[in-house]
Scaffold this motif. Structure first.
Motif, PDB file in Angstrom:
ATOM      1  N   ILE A   1       0.900  -1.135   0.063  1.00 21.60           N
ATOM      2  CA  ILE A   1       0.008  -0.067   0.059  1.00 21.60           C
ATOM      3  C   ILE A   1       0.823   1.320  -0.043  1.00 21.60           C
ATOM      4  O   ILE A   1       2.056   1.339   0.759  1.00 21.60           O
ATOM      5  CB  ILE A   1      -0.817   0.120   1.168  1.00 21.60           C
ATOM      6  N   THR A   2       0.582   2.264  -0.982  1.00 24.32           N
ATOM      7  CA  THR A   2       1.314   3.479  -0.914  1.00 24.32           C
ATOM      8  C   THR A   2       0.364   4.467  -0.423  1.00 24.32           C
ATOM      9  O   THR A   2      -0.523   4.546  -0.765  1.00 24.32           O
ATOM     10  CB  THR A   2       1.807   3.672  -2.347  1.00 24.32           C
ATOM     11  N   CYS A   3       1.231   5.528   0.567  1.00 26.58           N
ATOM     12  CA  CYS A   3       0.265   6.424   1.251  1.00 26.58           C
ATOM     13  C   CYS A   3       0.323   7.645   0.183  1.00 26.58           C
ATOM     14  O   CYS A   3       1.101   7.914  -0.937  1.00 26.58           O
ATOM     15  CB  CYS A   3       0.976   7.048   2.318  1.00 26.58           C
ATOM     16  N   PRO A   4      -0.675   8.510   0.304  1.00 22.83           N
ATOM     17  CA  PRO A   4      -0.768   9.604  -0.413  1.00 22.83           C
ATOM     18  C   PRO A   4       0.506  10.726  -0.466  1.00 22.83           C
ATOM     19  O   PRO A   4       1.156  10.637   0.860  1.00 22.83           O
ATOM     20  CB  PRO A   4      -2.144  10.470   0.005  1.00 22.83           C
ATOM     21  N   ASP A   5       0.728  11.507  -1.489  1.00 21.92           N
ATOM     22  CA  ASP A   5       1.689  12.306  -1.334  1.00 21.92           C
ATOM     23  C   ASP A   5       1.879  13.102  -0.132  1.00 21.92           C
ATOM     24  O   ASP A   5       0.894  13.558   0.455  1.00 21.92           O
ATOM     25  CB  ASP A   5       1.701  13.417  -2.452  1.00 21.92           C
ATOM     26  N   GLY A   6       3.339  13.252   0.535  1.00 18.05           N
ATOM     27  CA  GLY A   6       3.275  13.856   1.719  1.00 18.05           C
ATOM     28  C   GLY A   6       3.147  13.116   3.116  1.00 18.05           C
ATOM     29  O   GLY A   6       3.372  13.715   4.130  1.00 18.05           O
ATOM     30  N   LEU A   7       2.493  11.859   3.047  1.00 11.41           N
ATOM     31  CA  LEU A   7       2.235  11.047   4.395  1.00 11.41           C
ATOM     32  C   LEU A   7       2.960   9.886   4.256  1.00 11.41           C
ATOM     33  O   LEU A   7       3.787   9.473   3.408  1.00 11.41           O
ATOM     34  CB  LEU A   7       0.779  10.742   4.134  1.00 11.41           C
ATOM     35  N   VAL A   8       3.461   9.332   5.658  1.00 16.82           N
ATOM     36  CA  VAL A   8       4.136   8.249   5.767  1.00 16.82           C
ATOM     37  C   VAL A   8       3.288   7.120   6.423  1.00 16.82           C
ATOM     38  O   VAL A   8       2.149   7.601   7.099  1.00 16.82           O
ATOM     39  CB  VAL A   8       5.337   8.641   6.484  1.00 16.82           C
ATOM     40  N   PHE A   9       3.814   5.946   6.671  1.00 15.43           N
ATOM     41  CA  PHE A   9       3.217   4.872   7.287  1.00 15.43           C
ATOM     42  C   PHE A   9       3.286   4.915   8.862  1.00 15.43           C
ATOM     43  O   PHE A   9       4.400   5.686   9.522  1.00 15.43           O
ATOM     44  CB  PHE A   9       3.542   3.545   7.028  1.00 15.43           C
ATOM     45  N   ASN A  10       2.077   5.054   9.452  1.00 10.41           N
ATOM     46  CA  ASN A  10       2.135   4.997  11.088  1.00 10.41           C
ATOM     47  C   ASN A  10       1.928   3.761  11.530  1.00 10.41           C
ATOM     48  O   ASN A  10       0.757   3.316  11.715  1.00 10.41           O
ATOM     49  CB  ASN A  10       1.149   6.107  11.496  1.00 10.41           C
ATOM     50  N   PRO A  11       3.009   3.121  12.249  1.00 12.42           N
ATOM     51  CA  PRO A  11       2.789   1.931  12.824  1.00 12.42           C
ATOM     52  C   PRO A  11       1.960   1.815  13.974  1.00 12.42           C
ATOM     53  O   PRO A  11       1.355   0.674  14.418  1.00 12.42           O
ATOM     54  CB  PRO A  11       4.249   1.192  13.016  1.00 12.42           C
ATOM     55  N   ASN A  12       1.613   3.077  14.865  1.00 14.48           N
ATOM     56  CA  ASN A  12       0.807   3.133  15.836  1.00 14.48           C
ATOM     57  C   ASN A  12      -0.593   3.001  15.654  1.00 14.48           C
ATOM     58  O   ASN A  12      -1.205   2.929  16.512  1.00 14.48           O
ATOM     59  CB  ASN A  12       1.272   4.279  16.575  1.00 14.48           C
ATOM     60  N   THR A  13      -1.050   3.178  14.300  1.00 11.04           N
ATOM     61  CA  THR A  13      -2.421   3.296  14.027  1.00 11.04           C
ATOM     62  C   THR A  13      -2.717   2.390  12.927  1.00 11.04           C
ATOM     63  O   THR A  13      -3.807   1.925  12.432  1.00 11.04           O
ATOM     64  CB  THR A  13      -2.827   4.785  13.580  1.00 11.04           C
ATOM     65  N   GLY A  14      -1.727   1.750  11.993  1.00 11.57           N
ATOM     66  CA  GLY A  14      -1.812   1.180  10.797  1.00 11.57           C
ATOM     67  C   GLY A  14      -2.463   1.920   9.679  1.00 11.57           C
ATOM     68  O   GLY A  14      -2.986   1.437   8.908  1.00 11.57           O
ATOM     69  N   THR A  15      -1.994   3.202   9.446  1.00 13.85           N
ATOM     70  CA  THR A  15      -2.684   4.147   8.666  1.00 13.85           C
ATOM     71  C   THR A  15      -1.493   4.913   8.008  1.00 13.85           C
ATOM     72  O   THR A  15      -0.450   4.925   8.604  1.00 13.85           O
ATOM     73  CB  THR A  15      -3.777   4.750   8.983  1.00 13.85           C
ATOM     74  N   CYS A  16      -1.940   5.702   7.099  1.00 18.38           N
ATOM     75  CA  CYS A  16      -1.032   6.934   6.598  1.00 18.38           C
ATOM     76  C   CYS A  16      -1.275   8.068   7.528  1.00 18.38           C
ATOM     77  O   CYS A  16      -2.526   8.564   7.734  1.00 18.38           O
ATOM     78  CB  CYS A  16      -1.191   7.089   5.350  1.00 18.38           C
ATOM     79  N   SER A  17      -0.113   8.814   7.966  1.00 16.83           N
ATOM     80  CA  SER A  17      -0.156   9.925   8.688  1.00 16.83           C
ATOM     81  C   SER A  17       0.766  11.238   8.348  1.00 16.83           C
ATOM     82  O   SER A  17       1.645  10.560   7.462  1.00 16.83           O
ATOM     83  CB  SER A  17       0.211   9.639  10.292  1.00 16.83           C
TER      84      SER A  17
END
Length: 258
Positions: free
Chosen positions: A124-140
């Motif tokens: 899964i690739t995050c939208p531009d400017g975001l990174v993977f957040n392992p604390n939530t399992g989402t892009c942040s």
């Protein structure tokens, strides 16, 4: 408060009298293990069954009022403080465990991660400017994910200018100032607290006006006049801006003179 099953409890009693010897703290229910976060116990009529969540999931004790007692869930949704032990990992390619959300194995790739289900990895690739957040399992935003090597300075090619306090400032003033993207007229940066840059964009057809700090028509921004011009010479911009839409005045019904 979570009820943890303690292995050395061997005998329980009922208010109605002594029950047969059992390791169950209650007649029916599910109970978290006191040491291992992905192990739990199910009691049915004082008959105990030891169970494990699928590899990568942990047990969440939801309490008796939940109606279900507990369930297996992703680790970022469960507090495993004091019971951090886990079953041995069953890793596959790009999946440290069979199930879960995992950062890319290359620590310099911040905007991609793997969702693993039964050992099958999905990139899964995050939208531009975001990174993977392992604390939530989402892009942040990088500042929210707070990952080493994945801060704003590592993933965003923009440095927030040092703020200069003016005696008589002109133009719109913001706690989190906005700056035009020097490489793309459609985009701009919001500098959170004046320090952390977050890239945002205008609707297609509009450009960022660095003077008004708003999205605007290309014709109003000299350096971006031709930003959306096609090969045929047409400009791709909306027919009207939202602020240009003026509602029709309300009609007033005035009774005629008798």
């Amino acid at each position: 408060m979570a009820k943890y099953f303690i292995a050395f409890l061997l005998v329980v009693s009922s208010v109605y009298g002594q029950q047969p010897e059992s390791d169950c703290p209650e007649k029916n229910g599910v109970f978290a293990d006191s040491l291992q976060c992905d192990r739990y116990y199910e009691c049915e009529n004082f008959v105990l069954s030891e169970k494990l969540c699928d590899d990568g999931l942990v047990f969440a004790d939801l309490g008796a009022n939940s109606g279900i007692g507990g369930r297996c869930d992703f680790p970022f949704n469960v507090d495993c403080t004091g019971r951090a032990e886990l079953q041995p990992a069953n890793a596959t390619a790009n999946c440290p465990r069979q199930n879960g959300y995992f950062a890319h194995s290359d620590p310099t790739i911040c905007n991609q991660f793997f969702f693993c289900s039964s050992g099958q990895a999905n990139l899964i690739t995050c939208p531009d400017g975001l990174v993977f957040n392992p604390n939530t399992g989402t892009c942040s935003w990088p500042g929210e994910a707070n990952r080493i090597g994945c801060q704003s300075k590592d993933v965003v090619a923009f440095d927030c200018p040092a703020r200069v306090l003016e005696a008589e400032p002109t133009g719109p003033q913001f706690i989190d100032p906005l700056y035009a993207d020097p490489t793309d007229c459609q985009y701009f940066y919001v500098c959170i607290g004046g320090k952390e840059p977050r890239r945002n964009g205008c609707t297609t057809g509009l450009v960022f006006n660095d003077l008004t700090k708003r999205c605007d028509r290309p014709r109003n921004v000299p350096d971006c006049v031709d930003w959306y011009k096609t090969s045929e010479g047409d400009l791709l911009e909306p027919d009207v801006l939202e602020e240009e839409i003026v509602p029709a005045p309300k009609r007033t019904n005035i009774a005629g003179r008798s």
